[in-house]
Design a protein around this motif. Structure first.
Motif, PDB file in Angstrom:
ATOM      1  N   SER A   1      44.240  45.713  37.664  1.00 12.51           N
ATOM      2  CA  SER A   1      42.853  45.452  38.062  1.00 12.51           C
ATOM      3  C   SER A   1      42.129  44.764  36.914  1.00 12.51           C
ATOM      4  CB  SER A   1      42.138  46.748  38.452  1.00 12.51           C
ATOM      5  OG  SER A   1      42.069  47.640  37.363  1.00 12.51           O
ATOM      6  N   TYR A   2      41.226  43.847  37.298  1.00 11.86           N
ATOM      7  CA  TYR A   2      40.495  43.044  36.320  1.00 11.86           C
ATOM      8  C   TYR A   2      38.995  43.097  36.609  1.00 11.86           C
ATOM      9  CZ  TYR A   2      45.230  41.214  35.718  1.00 11.86           C
ATOM     10  OH  TYR A   2      46.581  41.100  35.506  1.00 11.86           O
TER      11      TYR A   2
ATOM     12  N   SER B   1      44.705  48.396  33.614  1.00 11.11           N
ATOM     13  CA  SER B   1      43.286  48.039  33.709  1.00 11.11           C
ATOM     14  C   SER B   1      42.960  47.056  32.596  1.00 11.11           C
ATOM     15  CB  SER B   1      42.398  49.284  33.558  1.00 11.11           C
ATOM     16  OG  SER B   1      42.675  50.230  34.570  1.00 11.11           O
ATOM     17  N   CYS B   2      42.314  45.946  32.962  1.00  6.62           N
ATOM     18  CA  CYS B   2      41.960  44.920  31.979  1.00  6.62           C
ATOM     19  C   CYS B   2      40.509  44.496  32.212  1.00  6.62           C
ATOM     20  CB  CYS B   2      42.912  43.735  32.092  1.00  6.62           C
ATOM     21  SG  CYS B   2      42.744  42.504  30.775  1.00  6.62           S
ATOM     22  N   PRO B   3      39.555  45.380  31.926  1.00  9.92           N
ATOM     23  CA  PRO B   3      38.145  45.078  32.195  1.00  9.92           C
ATOM     24  C   PRO B   3      37.493  44.276  31.064  1.00  9.92           C
ATOM     25  CG  PRO B   3      38.343  47.290  31.348  1.00  9.92           C
ATOM     26  CD  PRO B   3      39.746  46.746  31.421  1.00  9.92           C
TER      27      PRO B   3
ATOM     28  N   ASP C   1      40.342  49.468  42.236  1.00  9.89           N
ATOM     29  CA  ASP C   1      41.257  48.431  41.748  1.00  9.89           C
ATOM     30  C   ASP C   1      40.518  47.115  41.496  1.00  9.89           C
ATOM     31  OD1 ASP C   1      43.444  50.117  41.771  1.00  9.89           O
ATOM     32  OD2 ASP C   1      44.047  49.570  43.801  1.00  9.89           O
ATOM     33  N   GLY C   2      39.308  47.232  40.974  1.00 10.33           N
ATOM     34  CA  GLY C   2      38.520  46.057  40.622  1.00 10.33           C
ATOM     35  C   GLY C   2      37.663  45.498  41.730  1.00 10.33           C
ATOM     36  N   HIS C   3      37.751  46.039  42.944  1.00 12.17           N
ATOM     37  CA  HIS C   3      36.980  45.557  44.089  1.00 12.17           C
ATOM     38  C   HIS C   3      35.796  46.491  44.330  1.00 12.17           C
ATOM     39  CE1 HIS C   3      40.215  42.736  45.396  1.00 12.17           C
ATOM     40  NE2 HIS C   3      40.986  43.650  44.833  1.00 12.17           N
TER      41      HIS C   3
END
Length: 454
Positions: free
Chosen positions: A194-195, A224-226, A105-107
């Motif tokens: 998540s970023y 998801s927004c990577p 989750d982005g971590h």
């Protein structure tokens, strides 16, 4: 330091953005002043930009065929900490022969990551950790390429507002990272957003192979927004792969920004077959003389899936080469959009640029839109572009059936042959085998196709 929220452009925009303001306020307060001031300023610039522009609507040409309302209505939550994930849940998604950086989750998760095989002179790990090492200069590099400031870049601004962690890879001058590094981005579902922010930097005459993989750990909806920034140094060679195979309930809006220096080589292969709504924006800034840039992609969608690929290649210096080939396979009621632009700047003489989009339609309900474009401001160039949208050749199907192959198997063989042009360009054996397995399992009479492909 406090942020003055700009006036929103309309009541509709205010309604859309307000939940993200609340999430940002909670996120910002949790940092408790612990991050460096430039990072805080970058995040605040992101939320201020989003406040000023709002999210893109379908009246905006670049987003005409991507309706983001389903994302905004879902009210995804940004988790304060990543949930615990067992190694057994991660192992099926690892690629054999690769080191791995795992994000949940982005971590970043050090416990789930595997840095075995990372070469001397290569730093690979958490972006948040890299920002605490001044000698890496990650803080100075972060956000230098991914721009925002108008509605078209609203999701870059959103991801920047929540930037905290991701993957950071830095390869020193002259160093070679022989073992591919997989950046495995896991989403746990449950309405989470998540970023992840990834930053890859390669020094002069260095080499790197990196694979970004997006996976859902359950069938729950998530967002998801990577954002990925890649800086390729002079005479460096980078092979980049991106695999999006999240579940059919996922929403995914990604941005990749590439900057190449003199005589560098960059090859990227993007594979998309997951998600309900997927958007993939790529900006390639070819800022050095004599660069070579290859951008290939394959999207395979069915049901009500939607995928939108937006490509911009900026040739700024002479003797540059770029090649784009994106292929799509669409079935049932799927929708796909491709908008690609090659921009040749004044003075970028002897540019050689090719752009092609090919779409294979397997059903009456599927629709593909294709819009390749050229903008040329130099007079000594060779630039071509083209697109096709069509169905399987009935004569080819008849030929295979006349050789004793059934109707479904014949169609599947031809469908696989259409995709094989992209599959065969993947150099990482485990990744190529994974994509082949997906196609064999997807296509009717896949065992026949597998035998024919051997």
């Amino acid at each position: 330091m406090t942020m003055a929220t700009p006036t929103l452009p309309s009541p509709i925009a205010a309604t859309q953005v307000e939940p993200f303001f609340a999430a940002f306020a909670a996120f910002d307060s949790r940092q408790n002043g612990s991050e460096p001031l430039p990072l805080k300023q970058l995040r605040q610039a992101g939320i201020a930009s989003l406040a000023a522009t709002g999210f893109p609507g379908t009246r905006l040409e670049a987003w005409r065929l991507t309706d983001v309302e389903p994302i905004l209505r879902a009210h995804y939550q940004h988790p304060a900490v990543a949930p615990e994930v067992a190694a057994a849940a991660v192992d099926p998604h690892r690629l054999a022969g690769c080191a791995s950086l795992v994000l949940v989750d982005g971590h970043f998760s050090a416990a789930l990551s595997d840095l075995d095989g990372v070469a001397p002179g290569v730093w690979a790990g958490s972006l948040a950790e890299a920002l605490r090492h001044p000698e890496l200069q990650a803080l100075e590099r972060l956000g230098r390429m991914a721009r925002f400031g108008d509605p078209a870049q609203a999701f870059v601004a959103l991801s920047t507002a929540f930037v905290r962690d991701g993957a950071y890879i830095q390869v020193a001058d002259g160093k070679v990272q022989e073992r591919p590094i997989q950046v495995l981005m896991l989403s746990t579902g449950g309405g989470q957003a998540s970023y992840p922010r990834n930053l890859f930097v390669t020094g002069a005459a260095s080499q790197l192979t990196v694979i970004e993989t997006f996976v859902s750990l359950d069938e729950g909806a998530h967002f998801s927004c990577p954002v990925t920034e890649i800086a390729v140094g002079p005479a460096a060679n980078v092979d980049h792969y991106r695999v999006q195979k999240e579940n059919r309930a996922a929403h995914h809006v990604a941005s990749l920004v590439l900057r190449q220096d003199k005589d560098s080589v960059f090859n990227s292969h993007s594979v998309m077959h997951g998600g309900a709504l997927v958007r993939n924006d790529v900006v390639a800034l070819l800022e050095g003389e004599g660069v070579s840039c290859t951008l290939n992609g394959l999207y395979v969608v069915s049901g009500t899936q939607q995928v939108d690929n937006q490509m911009l290649v900026e040739h700024a210096m002479p003797h540059g080469y770029s090649h784009e080939l994106y292929k799509g396979i669409l079935d049932e009621e799927a929708r796909a959009n491709f908008l690609g632009k090659i921009h040749v700047h004044p003075g970028a003489q002897q540019t050689d640029a090719v752009q092609a989009n090919r779409n294979l339609i397997l059903s009456k309900g599927a629709i593909a839109h294709s819009n390749p474009q050229l903008e040329i401001f130099a007079d000594d160039v060779k630039c071509t572009h083209g697109s096709t949208v069509g169905q399987l050749d009935p004569d080819a199907v008849f030929y295979l059936r006349s050789r004793g192959i059934g109707q479904e198997a014949a169609r599947s063989i031809l469908t696989y042959a259409f995709a094989a042009d992209i599959v065969e360009r993947i150099k990482v054996p485990a990744l190529r085998a994974d994509l082949e397995s997906f196609l064999f399992n997807l296509l009717p009479d896949g065992d026949v196709v597998r035998q024919m492909a051997i």
